[in-house]
Structure formats: C-alpha cells, structure tokens
Write an enzyme that holds these catalytic residues in place. Sequence first.
Site, PDB file in Angstrom:
ATOM      1  N   LYS A 118      -3.801  30.436  59.983  1.00  0.00           N
ATOM      2  CA  LYS A 118      -3.884  29.697  61.244  1.00  0.00           C
ATOM      3  C   LYS A 118      -2.642  29.949  62.091  1.00  0.00           C
ATOM      4  O   LYS A 118      -2.727  30.177  63.301  1.00  0.00           O
ATOM      5  CB  LYS A 118      -4.047  28.199  60.968  1.00  0.00           C
ATOM      6  CG  LYS A 118      -5.407  27.836  60.374  1.00  0.00           C
ATOM      7  CD  LYS A 118      -5.444  26.383  59.888  1.00  0.00           C
ATOM      8  CE  LYS A 118      -6.817  26.068  59.260  1.00  0.00           C
ATOM      9  NZ  LYS A 118      -6.894  24.677  58.760  1.00  0.00           N
ATOM     10  N   GLN A 165      -3.020  19.879  57.224  1.00  0.00           N
ATOM     11  CA  GLN A 165      -3.930  20.574  56.312  1.00  0.00           C
ATOM     12  C   GLN A 165      -4.358  19.643  55.182  1.00  0.00           C
ATOM     13  O   GLN A 165      -3.522  18.967  54.565  1.00  0.00           O
ATOM     14  CB  GLN A 165      -3.252  21.839  55.762  1.00  0.00           C
ATOM     15  CG  GLN A 165      -4.165  22.721  54.931  1.00  0.00           C
ATOM     16  CD  GLN A 165      -5.320  23.342  55.716  1.00  0.00           C
ATOM     17  OE1 GLN A 165      -5.222  23.572  56.914  1.00  0.00           O
ATOM     18  NE2 GLN A 165      -6.417  23.605  55.050  1.00  0.00           N
ATOM     19  N   ASP A 185      -8.163  19.071  65.068  1.00  0.00           N
ATOM     20  CA  ASP A 185      -9.167  19.115  64.000  1.00  0.00           C
ATOM     21  C   ASP A 185     -10.377  18.234  64.339  1.00  0.00           C
ATOM     22  O   ASP A 185     -11.415  18.338  63.686  1.00  0.00           O
ATOM     23  CB  ASP A 185      -8.559  18.593  62.686  1.00  0.00           C
ATOM     24  CG  ASP A 185      -8.178  19.713  61.735  1.00  0.00           C
ATOM     25  OD1 ASP A 185      -8.823  20.767  61.769  1.00  0.00           O
ATOM     26  OD2 ASP A 185      -7.241  19.502  60.945  1.00  0.00           O
TER      27      ASP A 185
END
Length: 279
Positions: A50, A94, A117
């Site tokens: 990412k 994460q 997200d």
Amino acid sequence: MTARLIDGKAVAATLRAEVAEKVRAAGFTPGLAVVLVGEDPASSVYVRTKDRAAREAGIDARTIRLPADTSRTDLLGVIQALNDDAAIDGILVQLPLPNGIDAQAVIEAIDPAKDVDGFHPVNVGHLANGRPTLVPCTPLGVMKLLRVTGIETSGARAVVLGRSAIVGRPMAALLLTADATVTIAHSRTRDLPAQCRGADIVIAAVGRPEMVSGDWIKPGATVIDVGINRLPDGRLVGDVAFESCREVAGAITPVPGGVGPMTVACLLENTLTAALRRR
Ligand code: GUN
C-alpha cells in the site's frame, strides 16, 4: 464453455494511472498514514504494498510501525495526532490488531472524513443508506471489476459468501445499491451450493481455500474470488476452486491477479477522494 478471465491486475493498473494523473492535476500532495501494530507477516506485506503504491501515485505515504505491545491509550494518541495533522488526508489502521487491542474502538477514533478504509460507523451508515461516501476498498474494487467487465447488476441475483465487516456486509450493501437482489450466505446457511446455483453473480469472501466448486455455479454466472489462502505446499489459492469453476462460469477472477490489486488501487482512489473533499 470456458469463462472469460477478469484481469484485475490490468484494471487496477489503469485505475492507479488515473489516480496518479488526478493527483498531478490537484495542485497539492495528498497525505496517507498507514498504521501497522505488531509484525504479522501478511499485514507487513500488505502495508508495504500500500505504501509503495501510494508513493507511485504521488501520494505522500507514511507508514507508522508500532510494537505489538502498544497500549490502547498510546494507539488512540497516535490516531488523534493524525486526525489533527492537516497534511494527512487518509488514515488506515491495518487489521487484524494484536490481541488485547479493541479494533472497533480504534476505528471509531479515526476522523470519518479521513477514514479511507470506510470502516467508521458514520461511513458504514451512509453505505447502508445507499449514500456511499468512503467505501471499503475491496468491495469497491469488486464493483469496479463488474462494471468494466460489463456484468449487469440491475435485477441480477447475487450471492455474497461471508458476512465480515471488511468485505461481505459492505459488498452486499453496494450490490443492493446497484439494484441486485442480494443474498448473504455464511457458515450457518443451509445448502450453500443450492444458494449459489441460483445466482447470476457469486462473490466468495469466506477465507476457506477452494471451497466453491464448479457444481455450485450456474452456467454463465460471474464468479468473483476475494479469498487469498496460503496452502501448506506454499501455493496461493482463493476461496474458489478455479479450474472447476472456470469450466462453468461466464466470467471469473483469478487468484492472484483478480480482486487483490483492486483493493490497493481503490485505497489510492479513496485517499484522493478524501483529500479533494477536505481541501
Ligand atoms: N486487513 C485485511 N483487509 C484489510 C483492509 O482492507 N483494510 C485494513 N485496514 N486492514 C485489512
């Protein structure tokens, strides 16, 4: 019949190039903070991917690595500092977090406007109402794959296998907003194969290697495989038995090279979206 292959890698490359072009045109540099707590090997790989993809798109990516024994208070302090940092447009923590840290509390601490997200309850609520703002990257990527492949969702019967907050639930919400008739199936669903055989679109997101076999699939249906499973022999497979399903399906995503690259590309798009809204 052999199914058409849906090339997620190629679609993702196009999307990444589009985001990079829009970043150049924006006149400022969007900032993305990726927070990794602990050293889970898979998470470390995802975070590196990412970070690199963001930099390649002209986004100022920062990865913040914290030890596995970071306290909840310290982690919430890091999130608050990122919320307050004007140079940061997107924040991603994460998952999974190490045992002992309540992931939901951490997600709820993120400024919803920076929640790239799409996991914050405010964004989940907008999605459930059919008014998506920042949408979880994997289901967003699946919708883009369906669109570019020319798969009609309006009136289609879609079965989503899996009810996770990261994929299954937001996937079902997006398909519903796209006028599909949606069934969410899960570990307690009776006769999973029969549910799938009625579907024009099957989306597998259960985390069980090669669970969906060709005899579950209606001839000509679209099969999207969100799973990434490492077998004991080292092979990487999805939740779909690829060879048997491709004989029956009309279109199918491979693993790797299907949904995975779209998740990363959509994260970049969400970061740009958040940045353009904030600035
Ligand atoms: N872990 C697995 N998938 C995801 C994702 O899309 N976002 C985050 N933050 N963690 C994940």
